[in-house]
Scaffold this active site. Structure first.
Site, PDB file in Angstrom:
ATOM      1  N   GLU A 299       0.831  -1.212   0.000  1.00 45.69           N
ATOM      2  CA  GLU A 299       0.000   0.000   0.000  1.00 45.69           C
ATOM      3  C   GLU A 299       0.862   1.257   0.000  1.00 45.69           C
ATOM      4  O   GLU A 299       0.493   2.281  -0.562  1.00 45.69           O
ATOM      5  CB  GLU A 299      -0.940  -0.002   1.212  1.00 45.69           C
ATOM      6  CG  GLU A 299      -1.992   1.100   1.161  1.00 45.69           C
ATOM      7  CD  GLU A 299      -3.027   0.953   2.247  1.00 45.69           C
ATOM      8  OE1 GLU A 299      -3.693   1.964   2.556  1.00 45.69           O
ATOM      9  OE2 GLU A 299      -3.203  -0.159   2.792  1.00 45.69           O
ATOM     10  N   HIS A 328       7.703 -27.128   0.986  1.00 44.31           N
ATOM     11  CA  HIS A 328       6.959 -28.165   0.264  1.00 44.31           C
ATOM     12  C   HIS A 328       5.925 -27.540  -0.673  1.00 44.31           C
ATOM     13  O   HIS A 328       5.091 -28.249  -1.214  1.00 44.31           O
ATOM     14  CB  HIS A 328       6.281 -29.095   1.271  1.00 44.31           C
ATOM     15  CG  HIS A 328       7.240 -29.745   2.205  1.00 44.31           C
ATOM     16  ND1 HIS A 328       7.963 -30.861   1.875  1.00 44.31           N
ATOM     17  CD2 HIS A 328       7.627 -29.403   3.459  1.00 44.31           C
ATOM     18  CE1 HIS A 328       8.743 -31.204   2.883  1.00 44.31           C
ATOM     19  NE2 HIS A 328       8.563 -30.341   3.860  1.00 44.31           N
ATOM     20  N   LYS A 431     -12.761   2.104  -2.924  1.00 41.30           N
ATOM     21  CA  LYS A 431     -13.888   2.386  -2.035  1.00 41.30           C
ATOM     22  C   LYS A 431     -14.987   3.152  -2.770  1.00 41.30           C
ATOM     23  O   LYS A 431     -16.178   2.868  -2.600  1.00 41.30           O
ATOM     24  CB  LYS A 431     -13.409   3.195  -0.824  1.00 41.30           C
ATOM     25  CG  LYS A 431     -12.532   2.414   0.135  1.00 41.30           C
ATOM     26  CD  LYS A 431     -12.088   3.295   1.286  1.00 41.30           C
ATOM     27  CE  LYS A 431     -11.209   2.533   2.267  1.00 41.30           C
ATOM     28  NZ  LYS A 431     -10.762   3.383   3.386  1.00 41.30           N
TER      29      LYS A 431
END
Length: 497
Positions: A299, A328, A431
């Site tokens: 951000e 793994h 937003k």
């Protein structure tokens, strides 16, 4: 290159960053300018011209550095208030429901996972999304009569947090438990949440200031309150952050851990986002570190334009989980796939409780340490860049130091590549777009209830909207029982239920 920060009990090993000394030498003037920029920030310079806002999270662990007496006093008072509140909290509160999103949840989640012991006086649960299934599962498992609710939102208007608050309040009402006497707000003074807490007679309120961003708020009441509620030493956490900050103010990169880390990032990425950063902490309790750093780093650094307005598309992608588990999973690609990543290993020397001999002369911690060193060697043999951050132990002081190291390194790197680390226009755009789609949903419902149905493309044409958006909303309305759908695929027709 290797640097120990003894006061913080943290060491930075950069020997796996082949060619780094030459990069540091070339970057020396830019690093000096970046350190000057950081000093200006700490002195109170405007960091975000878009909002005329200063950046003061560094003051939270050194209030004496705040540029005015009012801020210094507010920081000290807030820290004292958090400790007093936690110390005096009624013993009936055995659970805490923390409601927040983004930095208002990630920082608390990190410190909870890393520092909460089995003997903690309380358990903390999180509503960090607006997922109704998550609301149900979390709230259904709580004894609400013994649950403290902490609501965190600086503006008081964060939609996801508001939804979580409404879900919690509805659960309290249904259980016949008075909500206000269980509720605490962490918010900006005068915000909608602050007014609600005052008018409703909530149990307590703690401040969030406009000069502390969500992703750098863990050393404010946002992170200190959950730590204090868990019995964690908040003063040690702040002291560790302060110790790392002091080391990060050193004038020469060779003795400055934050400058060295930022230079290593620049070396790995070419200053142009050419590689991603894979974070591999070799402790279960640090599993959330990569998620925390994703927000802090991405951000802050992910910006379309630089400080001069040029289109640059800067950033530093962060992902990871934990070792040895992920050996793994994707270490195979890290060693033999495209050379598009560098690895940050995080080691903890103190094995902690539970270490046992798994075979003669070898403990579980020996195996874990061997996997880290072995994976690091395997990457180095393949010419893959890596670095190691080592903590003497995992405790409040060292975790505070790690937080401060990455906050400052992010700020220095932003200065090196010429972007503003302290605004987030992309987040705000998301937003706004979400709010617009919620509004479009209301218009669609009104249209359907007026008797006019159709395909998504037809309805989009009528409403002047984007067909994919309309299809997404209509399918959601059908799934939630507010519309009906006939047909298949994009040609299905929708009408009011």
């Amino acid at each position: 290159m290797y640097l120990e920060v003894e006061e913080a009990a943290v060491a930075l090993d950069l020997r796996g960053m082949t060619g780094l000394p030459e990069t540091i030498a070339a970057l020396e003037p830019a690093l000096g300018a970046a350190l000057d920029a950081m000093r200006s920030l700490e002195a109170g310079a405007i960091a975000n011209p878009d909002e005329g806002r200063r950046v003061g999270h560094y003051w939270l662990r050194a209030p004496e550095l705040a540029p005015d007496a009012e801020s210094r006093e507010a920081i000290v008072q807030a820290q004292d208030a958090v400790r007093r509140f936690a110390a005096g909290l009624d013993a009936r509160f055995r659970d805490v429901l923390h409601i927040g999103i983004g930095g208002s949840a990630l920082g608390p989640q990190l410190v909870t996972a890393a520092l909460a012991g089995l003997d903690a006086p309380r358990r903390i649960h999180y509503l960090d999304n607006t997922d109704p299934h998550g609301f149900h599962d979390t709230l259904a498992g709580l004894d609400l009569a013994g649950t403290l609710v902490v609501v965190v939102s600086k503006s008081g208007g964060t939609v996801e947090t508001r939804n979580g608050l409404q879900a919690a309040r509805a659960a309290f009402d249904a259980a016949g438990v008075p909500f206000a006497s269980h509720a605490v707000a962490v918010t900006g003074e005068g915000s909608a949440l602050d007014r609600e807490a005052v008018e409703g007679g909530w149990l307590a309120r703690f401040p969030m200031w406009d000069w502390v961003g969500g992703r750098t708020s863990v050393t404010s009441a946002v992170g200190l309150l959950p730590m204090a509620l868990l019995g964690v030493d908040t003063e040690a956490f702040l002291a560790g952050a302060a110790a790392m900050d002091r080391a990060g103010r050193a004038g020469t990169p060779a003795t400055n851990p934050a400058a060295l880390l930022a230079a290593a990032w620049h070396h790995a990425t070419g200053g142009l986002a050419h590689r991603a950063m894979v974070v591999l902490p070799y402790r279960d309790r640090l599993e959330l570190l990569s998620r925390y750093l994703q927000q802090l780093v991405m951000e802050s650094l992910g910006k379309a334009r630089d400080l001069d307005g040029h289109l640059v598309h800067q950033g530093l992608t962060v992902y990871g989980n934990k070792g040895a588990t992920d050996q793994h999973a994707y270490v195979q690609q890290l060693r033999e796939g495209p050379d598009d990543c560098f690895v940050t290993f995080v080691d903890v020397l103190d094995p902690g409780p539970g270490d046992l001999e798994v075979e003669p002369g070898t403990t579980a911690a020996d195996t874990l340490s061997g996997f880290l060193a072995g994976t690091r060697r395997a990457l180095g043999e393949a010419g893959r860049l890596n670095l190691t951050l080592t903590l003497d132990r995992l405790d409040p002081r060292t975790l505070g130091a790690v937080v401060a190291l990455y906050e400052r390194a992010t700020g220095i790197y932003a200065a090196l590549v010429g972007v503003n680390a302290y605004h987030q226009p992309g987040v705000e755009a998301g937003k706004r777009a979400a709010a617009a789609l919620v509004s479009l949903q209301g218009r669609l419902l009104d249209h359907l209830r007026g008797g006019a149905g159709g395909t998504a493309a037809e309805l989009a044409g009528v409403l002047g909207a984007d067909p994919p958006d309309v299809f997404h909303i209509l399918r959601h309305l059908a799934a939630t029982g507010r519309a009906t759908a006939t047909g298949r695929g994009l040609d299905r027709r929708f009408s009011a239920r």
